[in-house]
Design an enzyme around this catalytic site. Sequence first.
Site, PDB file in Angstrom:
ATOM      1  N   TYR A  95       9.329   8.165  16.423  1.00 10.96           N
ATOM      2  CA  TYR A  95       9.172   8.257  14.570  1.00 10.96           C
ATOM      3  C   TYR A  95      10.399   8.945  13.809  1.00 10.96           C
ATOM      4  O   TYR A  95      11.040   8.735  13.432  1.00 10.96           O
ATOM      5  CB  TYR A  95       7.949   9.439  14.519  1.00 10.96           C
ATOM      6  CG  TYR A  95       7.751   8.627  13.029  1.00 10.96           C
ATOM      7  CD1 TYR A  95       7.248   7.776  12.299  1.00 10.96           C
ATOM      8  CD2 TYR A  95       7.941  10.097  12.485  1.00 10.96           C
ATOM      9  CE1 TYR A  95       7.308   7.629  10.842  1.00 10.96           C
ATOM     10  CE2 TYR A  95       7.216  10.456  10.559  1.00 10.96           C
ATOM     11  CZ  TYR A  95       7.468   8.668   9.914  1.00 10.96           C
ATOM     12  OH  TYR A  95       6.946   8.815   8.739  1.00 10.96           O
ATOM     13  N   LYS A 151      13.491   8.013  12.108  1.00 16.70           N
ATOM     14  CA  LYS A 151      13.859   8.494  10.758  1.00 16.70           C
ATOM     15  C   LYS A 151      15.345   9.358  10.950  1.00 16.70           C
ATOM     16  O   LYS A 151      15.273   9.243   9.857  1.00 16.70           O
ATOM     17  CB  LYS A 151      12.818   9.163  10.433  1.00 16.70           C
ATOM     18  CG  LYS A 151      11.338   8.459  10.122  1.00 16.70           C
ATOM     19  CD  LYS A 151      11.312   7.342   9.131  1.00 16.70           C
ATOM     20  CE  LYS A 151      10.022   6.055   9.202  1.00 16.70           C
ATOM     21  NZ  LYS A 151       9.942   5.638   8.215  1.00 16.70           N
ATOM     22  N   ASP A 207       5.389  -8.184   2.836  1.00 16.15           N
ATOM     23  CA  ASP A 207       4.842  -6.799   4.162  1.00 16.15           C
ATOM     24  C   ASP A 207       3.859  -7.373   4.447  1.00 16.15           C
ATOM     25  O   ASP A 207       3.596  -9.026   4.391  1.00 16.15           O
ATOM     26  CB  ASP A 207       3.609  -5.637   2.290  1.00 16.15           C
ATOM     27  CG  ASP A 207       2.892  -4.931   3.343  1.00 16.15           C
ATOM     28  OD1 ASP A 207       3.123  -3.630   2.701  1.00 16.15           O
ATOM     29  OD2 ASP A 207       2.329  -5.416   4.399  1.00 16.15           O
ATOM     30  N   SER A 255       0.598  -0.732  -0.257  1.00 21.35           N
ATOM     31  CA  SER A 255      -0.228  -0.148  -0.015  1.00 21.35           C
ATOM     32  C   SER A 255       0.911   1.578   0.158  1.00 21.35           C
ATOM     33  O   SER A 255       1.968   1.689   0.227  1.00 21.35           O
ATOM     34  CB  SER A 255      -0.504   0.027   1.269  1.00 21.35           C
ATOM     35  OG  SER A 255      -0.266  -0.004   2.308  1.00 21.35           O
ATOM     36  N   SER A 305      11.938  10.423   6.603  1.00 20.39           N
ATOM     37  CA  SER A 305      10.025  11.740   6.623  1.00 20.39           C
ATOM     38  C   SER A 305      11.164  12.953   7.387  1.00 20.39           C
ATOM     39  O   SER A 305      12.371  13.158   7.847  1.00 20.39           O
ATOM     40  CB  SER A 305       9.666  10.859   7.821  1.00 20.39           C
ATOM     41  OG  SER A 305       8.781  11.932   8.455  1.00 20.39           O
ATOM     42  N   LEU A 310       3.051   4.435   0.137  1.00 19.94           N
ATOM     43  CA  LEU A 310       4.315   5.022  -0.986  1.00 19.94           C
ATOM     44  C   LEU A 310       5.406   3.568  -1.606  1.00 19.94           C
ATOM     45  O   LEU A 310       5.496   3.734  -3.134  1.00 19.94           O
ATOM     46  CB  LEU A 310       4.989   5.171  -0.707  1.00 19.94           C
ATOM     47  CG  LEU A 310       5.007   6.613   0.243  1.00 19.94           C
ATOM     48  CD1 LEU A 310       5.899   7.284   1.525  1.00 19.94           C
ATOM     49  CD2 LEU A 310       4.284   7.536  -0.383  1.00 19.94           C
ATOM     50  N   CYS A 369      10.384   0.770   2.011  1.00 19.23           N
ATOM     51  CA  CYS A 369       9.082   1.254   2.638  1.00 19.23           C
ATOM     52  C   CYS A 369       8.294   1.297   3.768  1.00 19.23           C
ATOM     53  O   CYS A 369       7.130   1.830   4.438  1.00 19.23           O
ATOM     54  CB  CYS A 369       8.008   1.702   1.295  1.00 19.23           C
ATOM     55  SG  CYS A 369       8.374   2.709  -0.115  1.00 19.23           S
ATOM     56  N   THR A 402      -1.595   9.254   1.481  1.00 21.00           N
ATOM     57  CA  THR A 402      -1.597   7.668   2.457  1.00 21.00           C
ATOM     58  C   THR A 402      -3.047   6.533   2.666  1.00 21.00           C
ATOM     59  O   THR A 402      -3.760   7.579   2.681  1.00 21.00           O
ATOM     60  CB  THR A 402      -0.711   7.384   2.632  1.00 21.00           C
ATOM     61  OG1 THR A 402      -0.536   7.401   4.380  1.00 21.00           O
ATOM     62  CG2 THR A 402       0.524   7.567   2.343  1.00 21.00           C
ATOM     63  N   PHE A 446       2.065  13.028   2.962  1.00 25.03           N
ATOM     64  CA  PHE A 446       1.959  12.352   1.764  1.00 25.03           C
ATOM     65  C   PHE A 446       0.130  11.633   1.769  1.00 25.03           C
ATOM     66  O   PHE A 446      -0.624  11.251   2.708  1.00 25.03           O
ATOM     67  CB  PHE A 446       1.792  11.132   1.826  1.00 25.03           C
ATOM     68  CG  PHE A 446       3.667  11.552   0.193  1.00 25.03           C
ATOM     69  CD1 PHE A 446       3.759  11.554  -0.940  1.00 25.03           C
ATOM     70  CD2 PHE A 446       4.259  12.318   0.781  1.00 25.03           C
ATOM     71  CE1 PHE A 446       4.921  11.812  -1.641  1.00 25.03           C
ATOM     72  CE2 PHE A 446       5.433  12.699   0.697  1.00 25.03           C
ATOM     73  CZ  PHE A 446       5.706  12.941  -1.095  1.00 25.03           C
TER      74      PHE A 446
END
Length: 261
Positions: free
Chosen positions: A167, A171, A37, A16, A154, A18, A85, A202, A200
């Site tokens: 997070y 990143k 995934d 899913s 990110s 990106l 991703c 998503t 984005f």
Amino acid sequence: MEVSSNTPAVVTGGASGLGEATARALAAKGAKVAIFDMNEEKGEAVAKDIGGIFCKVNVTSDEDVDAGFAKAREAHGQERILVNCAGIGNAIKTASRDKQSGEIKHFPLSAFDFVIQVNLIGTFRCIAKSAAGMMTLDPLTEEGNRGAIVNTASVAAEDGQMGQAAYSASKGGVVGMTLPIARDLMKEGIRVNTILPGIFETPLMNAAPPQVKEALAASVPFPKRLGMPEEYAKLAMCMIETGYFNGEDVRLDGAIRMAPR
């Protein structure tokens, strides 16, 4: 490195968002794509649609990642392209006070560790194992090109918001390791680059109320909209196919700089 018919590729988080957009862009150029995934239903559907294969992989597991690469390589051969991703996030303050009771709580360390395990260590695990495989291949060109790796960080790596300590740390780690890894692999002809996406469109973002999405889009300097997964895929393809693109961390964000909250 030109992506051509039957070029083997692996995309983590490819079911899913990106990752899916990138898997589709690679397949459109003729690549044979393996999707790593956890979402088996969506991953199988995307793989069938693009003529690839699905491998159920938890990137925090050595066994899962090894099995995924083994399945992908048996079907398509040793990959020359890896796009990372797969990722997660959470929103928890380092320490906070309950507005009603006044109780003070701190960020649960298990939750912090889980984000690091998926986003940072999971990314590195896939890089290391894929690069070792790429090193067994003959170079494609006189320059010695063997393969290309693209990672996903990110904008939070550089301007993380409140509640994004885990997070942003994960990143930021992906950004920080990009150049050293590119240097580690330079004599093997394997290039490594990282994309820092902004806000984005998503599946996670699509679950937000329309007014929230509108406010986020309005905060982007230009263009005033959310990024499209296909735009991420275009930059990933540029990084893969442009031989002089190496060791770079590139923001893709409409010039946004995130506010504290």
